[in-house]
Design a protein around this motif. Sequence first.
Motif, short mmCIF file in Angstrom:
data_model
loop_
_atom_site.label_atom_id
_atom_site.label_comp_id
_atom_site.label_asym_id
_atom_site.label_seq_id
_atom_site.Cartn_x
_atom_site.Cartn_y
_atom_site.Cartn_z
N TRP A 70 -15.64 -27.96 17.77
CA TRP A 70 -14.23 -28.14 18.05
C TRP A 70 -14.13 -29.00 19.30
CZ3 TRP A 70 -10.86 -24.75 15.05
CH2 TRP A 70 -11.77 -23.83 14.37
N THR A 71 -12.91 -30.08 19.22
CA THR A 71 -12.66 -30.96 20.48
C THR A 71 -11.82 -30.07 21.40
OG1 THR A 71 -10.65 -31.60 19.21
CG2 THR A 71 -12.92 -33.01 19.13
N VAL A 72 -12.02 -30.24 22.54
CA VAL A 72 -11.03 -29.31 23.57
C VAL A 72 -9.86 -30.27 24.08
CG1 VAL A 72 -11.37 -28.03 25.60
CG2 VAL A 72 -13.27 -28.24 24.35
N VAL A 73 -8.79 -29.37 24.08
CA VAL A 73 -7.49 -30.07 24.75
C VAL A 73 -6.68 -29.18 25.64
CG1 VAL A 73 -5.49 -31.26 23.84
CG2 VAL A 73 -7.43 -31.39 22.46
N PRO A 74 -6.75 -29.42 26.63
CA PRO A 74 -5.95 -28.76 27.83
C PRO A 74 -4.31 -29.12 27.52
CG PRO A 74 -6.84 -30.74 28.87
CD PRO A 74 -7.22 -30.74 27.37
N VAL A 75 -3.57 -28.05 27.99
CA VAL A 75 -2.02 -27.98 27.66
C VAL A 75 -1.35 -27.33 28.77
CG1 VAL A 75 0.01 -27.58 26.45
CG2 VAL A 75 -2.12 -28.14 25.29
N GLU A 76 -0.73 -28.11 29.68
CA GLU A 76 -0.17 -27.25 30.90
C GLU A 76 1.41 -27.23 30.68
OE1 GLU A 76 0.14 -25.96 35.07
OE2 GLU A 76 -1.43 -25.96 33.59
N TYR A 77 1.90 -26.20 31.15
CA TYR A 77 3.31 -25.85 30.71
C TYR A 77 4.01 -26.10 32.31
CZ TYR A 77 2.70 -24.18 26.25
OH TYR A 77 2.60 -23.98 24.88
N LYS A 78 5.14 -26.91 32.23
CA LYS A 78 6.07 -26.88 33.37
C LYS A 78 7.34 -26.57 33.23
CE LYS A 78 2.60 -28.75 35.88
NZ LYS A 78 1.99 -28.06 36.99
N ALA A 79 8.14 -25.90 33.93
CA ALA A 79 9.48 -25.57 33.68
C ALA A 79 10.53 -26.72 33.63
CB ALA A 79 9.95 -24.63 34.63
N GLY A 80 10.39 -27.78 34.36
CA GLY A 80 11.38 -28.83 34.34
C GLY A 80 11.06 -29.98 33.49
N ARG A 81 11.45 -31.08 34.05
CA ARG A 81 11.17 -32.34 33.39
C ARG A 81 10.03 -33.09 34.01
NH1 ARG A 81 16.08 -33.62 30.87
NH2 ARG A 81 18.00 -32.48 31.52
N LYS A 82 9.47 -34.23 33.34
CA LYS A 82 8.60 -35.18 33.68
C LYS A 82 8.98 -35.73 35.22
CE LYS A 82 5.70 -39.13 32.07
NZ LYS A 82 5.41 -39.32 33.34
N LYS A 83 7.91 -35.85 36.22
CA LYS A 83 8.16 -36.18 37.36
C LYS A 83 7.99 -37.55 37.59
CE LYS A 83 7.80 -31.58 38.36
NZ LYS A 83 7.01 -31.10 37.18
N TYR A 141 7.03 -29.73 28.71
CA TYR A 141 8.18 -29.40 29.91
C TYR A 141 9.36 -28.77 29.36
CZ TYR A 141 6.12 -33.22 32.64
OH TYR A 141 5.16 -33.79 33.43
N GLY A 142 9.57 -27.50 30.13
CA GLY A 142 10.26 -26.60 29.42
C GLY A 142 12.05 -27.46 29.28
N LYS A 143 11.95 -28.18 30.11
CA LYS A 143 13.67 -28.56 30.24
C LYS A 143 14.01 -29.38 28.92
CE LYS A 143 17.30 -28.48 33.19
NZ LYS A 143 17.76 -27.21 33.86
N THR A 144 13.02 -30.01 28.58
CA THR A 144 13.23 -30.92 27.23
C THR A 144 12.59 -30.45 26.01
OG1 THR A 144 11.31 -31.92 27.88
CG2 THR A 144 13.34 -33.21 28.74
#
Length: 220
Positions: free
Chosen positions: A99-112, A143-146
Amino acid sequence: MDPDDYLMLSGIQHFAFCRRQWALIHIEQVWKENVLTFGGRQMHRNADDPFFTESRGDVLISRSVPLVSHALKIYGVADVVEYHRSDEGVMIPGREGRWTVVPVEYKAGRKKPDDRDEVQLCAQAICLEEMYRTRIERGYLYYGKTRRRVEVFFDDELRNRVAELVAGMYALYDAGITPPAVLLPHCKNCSLIELCMPAVSSRRRSVDRYLTACVGRDDA
């Protein structure tokens, strides 16, 4: 250094945003909630279930994955790590194949407008690389906003940026220094603005400079 003395990985986003904010949180242990941090915490709560692994065809999804890098001396938790079936990947305990490893980070707003989210994600990837003895080329910011993912490639420039930020964090931490407040446009989005008081500090420094200049003219 004892791993118990490692700095928190999540702090890198604070440090990239504002070194004083990072120092207030991680050196002086000050924290205050605002609507932006509350929204982010709620989104992370939805993602954080360390006992849950979801399988979607050739993709495994693990949540709240512990992370550590002994090279950078940081530790933390990844919101989500995806494992994509691939002949060029790594072995995963309890799973067949590679398996290849892919991190995913969740953010509430938009791209900074800055790179604070990207450096945090890259730091997670560096931890996972060390843990799995592999190379991770990309990850995603959701991004949760979009309600969309943004792909992030972990090139040498971003990796070097992470290393520089972590070194800066340790320099301030070891010295016990909290940088002075400077009023900037992004201060209005900071949850610590009432505690930091950048406007008051900036005015005080202006007055000090004025008084110093007056004394200098009187001496002349």
